[in-house]
Design a protein around this motif. Structure first.
Motif, PDB file in Angstrom:
ATOM      1  N   SER A  95     -61.304 -26.002 -10.470  1.00 58.88           N
ATOM      2  CA  SER A  95     -62.592 -25.978 -11.158  1.00 58.88           C
ATOM      3  C   SER A  95     -62.474 -26.546 -12.563  1.00 58.88           C
ATOM      4  N   LYS A  96     -61.408 -26.203 -13.252  1.00 57.65           N
ATOM      5  CA  LYS A  96     -61.217 -26.728 -14.605  1.00 57.65           C
ATOM      6  C   LYS A  96     -60.984 -28.238 -14.569  1.00 57.65           C
ATOM      7  N   ASN A  97     -60.244 -28.703 -13.582  1.00 52.67           N
ATOM      8  CA  ASN A  97     -60.037 -30.150 -13.449  1.00 52.67           C
ATOM      9  C   ASN A  97     -61.356 -30.872 -13.173  1.00 52.67           C
ATOM     10  N   ALA A  98     -62.195 -30.252 -12.334  1.00 47.79           N
ATOM     11  CA  ALA A  98     -63.494 -30.855 -12.024  1.00 47.79           C
ATOM     12  C   ALA A  98     -64.372 -30.917 -13.262  1.00 47.79           C
ATOM     13  N   ALA A  99     -64.386 -29.835 -14.033  1.00 45.04           N
ATOM     14  CA  ALA A  99     -65.197 -29.813 -15.258  1.00 45.04           C
ATOM     15  C   ALA A  99     -64.772 -30.926 -16.208  1.00 45.04           C
ATOM     16  N   ALA A 100     -63.463 -31.072 -16.402  1.00 47.69           N
ATOM     17  CA  ALA A 100     -62.967 -32.108 -17.308  1.00 47.69           C
ATOM     18  C   ALA A 100     -63.327 -33.495 -16.794  1.00 47.69           C
ATOM     19  N   ARG A 101     -63.173 -33.714 -15.492  1.00 45.59           N
ATOM     20  CA  ARG A 101     -63.484 -35.031 -14.920  1.00 45.59           C
ATOM     21  C   ARG A 101     -64.958 -35.368 -15.088  1.00 45.59           C
ATOM     22  N   LEU A 102     -65.837 -34.373 -14.948  1.00 45.93           N
ATOM     23  CA  LEU A 102     -67.275 -34.611 -15.036  1.00 45.93           C
ATOM     24  C   LEU A 102     -67.773 -34.755 -16.475  1.00 45.93           C
ATOM     25  N   GLY A 103     -66.909 -34.534 -17.441  1.00 46.25           N
ATOM     26  CA  GLY A 103     -67.296 -34.743 -18.825  1.00 46.25           C
ATOM     27  C   GLY A 103     -67.565 -33.493 -19.622  1.00 46.25           C
TER      28      GLY A 103
ATOM     29  N   PRO B 140     -72.179 -49.565  -6.489  1.00 45.13           N
ATOM     30  CA  PRO B 140     -71.444 -49.959  -5.279  1.00 45.13           C
ATOM     31  C   PRO B 140     -70.307 -50.942  -5.550  1.00 45.13           C
ATOM     32  N   ALA B 141     -70.429 -51.738  -6.605  1.00 47.93           N
ATOM     33  CA  ALA B 141     -69.380 -52.705  -6.931  1.00 47.93           C
ATOM     34  C   ALA B 141     -68.085 -52.025  -7.340  1.00 47.93           C
ATOM     35  N   ASN B 142     -68.151 -50.731  -7.662  1.00 50.01           N
ATOM     36  CA  ASN B 142     -66.953 -49.997  -8.063  1.00 50.01           C
ATOM     37  C   ASN B 142     -66.209 -49.405  -6.869  1.00 50.01           C
ATOM     38  N   PHE B 143     -66.640 -49.741  -5.649  1.00 50.04           N
ATOM     39  CA  PHE B 143     -65.983 -49.199  -4.457  1.00 50.04           C
ATOM     40  C   PHE B 143     -65.613 -50.333  -3.517  1.00 50.04           C
ATOM     41  N   ASP B 144     -64.434 -50.198  -2.899  1.00 46.00           N
ATOM     42  CA  ASP B 144     -63.977 -51.252  -1.995  1.00 46.00           C
ATOM     43  C   ASP B 144     -64.600 -51.076  -0.612  1.00 46.00           C
ATOM     44  N   GLY B 145     -64.172 -51.893   0.328  1.00 49.17           N
ATOM     45  CA  GLY B 145     -64.763 -51.867   1.656  1.00 49.17           C
ATOM     46  C   GLY B 145     -64.542 -50.580   2.411  1.00 49.17           C
ATOM     47  N   SER B 146     -63.545 -49.800   1.987  1.00 52.50           N
ATOM     48  CA  SER B 146     -63.274 -48.506   2.619  1.00 52.50           C
ATOM     49  C   SER B 146     -63.921 -47.348   1.865  1.00 52.50           C
ATOM     50  N   GLY B 147     -64.688 -47.674   0.819  1.00 50.61           N
ATOM     51  CA  GLY B 147     -65.364 -46.641   0.047  1.00 50.61           C
ATOM     52  C   GLY B 147     -64.506 -46.001  -1.021  1.00 50.61           C
ATOM     53  N   ARG B 148     -63.319 -46.568  -1.288  1.00 45.56           N
ATOM     54  CA  ARG B 148     -62.447 -46.024  -2.326  1.00 45.56           C
ATOM     55  C   ARG B 148     -62.841 -46.592  -3.678  1.00 45.56           C
ATOM     56  N   GLN B 149     -62.787 -45.723  -4.702  1.00 39.92           N
ATOM     57  CA  GLN B 149     -63.139 -46.172  -6.044  1.00 39.92           C
ATOM     58  C   GLN B 149     -62.148 -47.212  -6.538  1.00 39.92           C
ATOM     59  N   ILE B 150     -62.650 -48.172  -7.303  1.00 39.85           N
ATOM     60  CA  ILE B 150     -61.799 -49.187  -7.921  1.00 39.85           C
ATOM     61  C   ILE B 150     -61.353 -48.711  -9.293  1.00 39.85           C
ATOM     62  N   ARG B 151     -62.271 -48.158 -10.047  1.00 43.80           N
ATOM     63  CA  ARG B 151     -61.931 -47.580 -11.354  1.00 43.80           C
ATOM     64  C   ARG B 151     -62.383 -46.129 -11.367  1.00 43.80           C
ATOM     65  N   PRO B 152     -61.574 -45.221 -11.898  1.00 43.48           N
ATOM     66  CA  PRO B 152     -61.959 -43.799 -11.929  1.00 43.48           C
ATOM     67  C   PRO B 152     -63.031 -43.547 -12.977  1.00 43.48           C
ATOM     68  N   LEU B 153     -63.719 -42.433 -12.800  1.00 43.06           N
ATOM     69  CA  LEU B 153     -64.781 -42.056 -13.737  1.00 43.06           C
ATOM     70  C   LEU B 153     -64.254 -41.933 -15.155  1.00 43.06           C
ATOM     71  N   SER B 154     -63.015 -41.488 -15.317  1.00 42.08           N
ATOM     72  CA  SER B 154     -62.451 -41.309 -16.661  1.00 42.08           C
ATOM     73  C   SER B 154     -62.412 -42.611 -17.440  1.00 42.08           C
ATOM     74  N   GLU B 155     -62.222 -43.733 -16.759  1.00 39.69           N
ATOM     75  CA  GLU B 155     -62.210 -45.012 -17.468  1.00 39.69           C
ATOM     76  C   GLU B 155     -63.576 -45.367 -18.010  1.00 39.69           C
ATOM     77  N   PHE B 156     -64.606 -45.078 -17.269  1.00 39.50           N
ATOM     78  CA  PHE B 156     -65.958 -45.365 -17.760  1.00 39.50           C
ATOM     79  C   PHE B 156     -66.352 -44.407 -18.864  1.00 39.50           C
ATOM     80  N   ARG B 157     -65.823 -43.191 -18.829  1.00 41.16           N
ATOM     81  CA  ARG B 157     -66.124 -42.219 -19.876  1.00 41.16           C
ATOM     82  C   ARG B 157     -65.340 -42.508 -21.142  1.00 41.16           C
ATOM     83  N   GLY B 158     -64.250 -43.295 -21.009  1.00 44.84           N
ATOM     84  CA  GLY B 158     -63.291 -43.441 -22.100  1.00 44.84           C
ATOM     85  C   GLY B 158     -63.867 -44.013 -23.369  1.00 44.84           C
TER      86      GLY B 158
END
Length: 224
Positions: free
Chosen positions: A155-163, A206-224
């Motif tokens: 839960s703490k990891n999720a909170a940090a990831r979500l900002g 959608p451009a942040n996900f590949d053909g298998s639906g995996r993220q290309i860049r994590p949310l933390s990079e956009f929050r950075g």
């Protein structure tokens, strides 16, 4: 929000949100139509860890869960929402807006329970983004809180990831299932939300996900 709050006025209570995103929608729970779906989704928790940090559960039978859900999920406070991934069109999780203070413009997300099928998915992240948008953009609240048992590392990891920003520890805050709970407090305030909203938007593109639906860049990079 500036420090000058002379024009501040109480906000509306969260009570009626239904919102749709690219991968998920959230619906206010007003009846028991989704309870069977929730029970089926939660029952996939073969490890028995889904309720480890919640003050209730696990449930011995469908009827036990249905009775609990009717008592708990339907009502004004806390205000419960079903989380429904577009891919399944079935409820696979719940979250509530609770301990709401309309005078101060503060509410908390709690009672979060995500089925194994919903955990660590784009839909789960987008569901929280939709709740944040409702709290800050639609209702104009000043503060959005997240609290959890200090021992609940996921839960703490999720909170940090979500900002959410960690604020401190309330020692011996509660007794839950016969054990002490030290509560970890987290929050997002209104001045932080615009940048976070932008980060969610870029991550969910959608451009942040590949053909298998995996993220290309994590949310933390956009929050950075």
């Amino acid at each position: 929000m500036t420090d000058d709050l002379k024009s501040w006025s109480p906000r509306q209570r969260p009570d009626g949100l239904s919102a749709t995103g690219r991968t998920v929608r959230i619906e206010r729970i007003v009846d028991d139509r989704r309870f069977g779906e929730l029970y089926d989704a939660f029952s996939a928790d073969a490890e028995g860890t889904l309720y480890a940090w919640l003050p209730y559960g696990p449930f011995e039978s469908r009827s036990n869960f249905m009775d609990f859900a009717r008592r708990t999920y339907i009502g004004g406070e806390p205000c419960f929402y079903a989380i429904i991934p577009q891919a399944s069109d079935r409820a696979e999780g719940v979250a509530a807006l609770m301990r709401t203070d309309t005078v101060m413009g503060v509410t908390e997300v709690g009672h979060v329970c995500l089925a194994p099928s919903l955990q660590r998915t784009v839909a789960a992240t987008e569901a929280f983004a939709l709740l944040m948008a409702y709290v800050f953009d639609a209702l104009g609240y000043r503060r959005f809180e997240w609290k959890c048992d200090n021992g609940n590392a996921p839960s703490k990891n999720a909170a940090a990831r979500l900002g959410f920003v960690e604020e401190g520890l309330f020692r011996q805050h509660m007794i839950v299932k016969g054990r002490n709970r030290d509560t970890s407090w987290w929050s997002i305030v209104d001045t932080e939300w615009p940048a976070l909203r932008h980060a969610f938007s870029r991550w969910l593109d959608p451009a942040n996900f590949d053909g298998s639906g995996r993220q290309i860049r994590p949310l933390s990079e956009f929050r950075g």
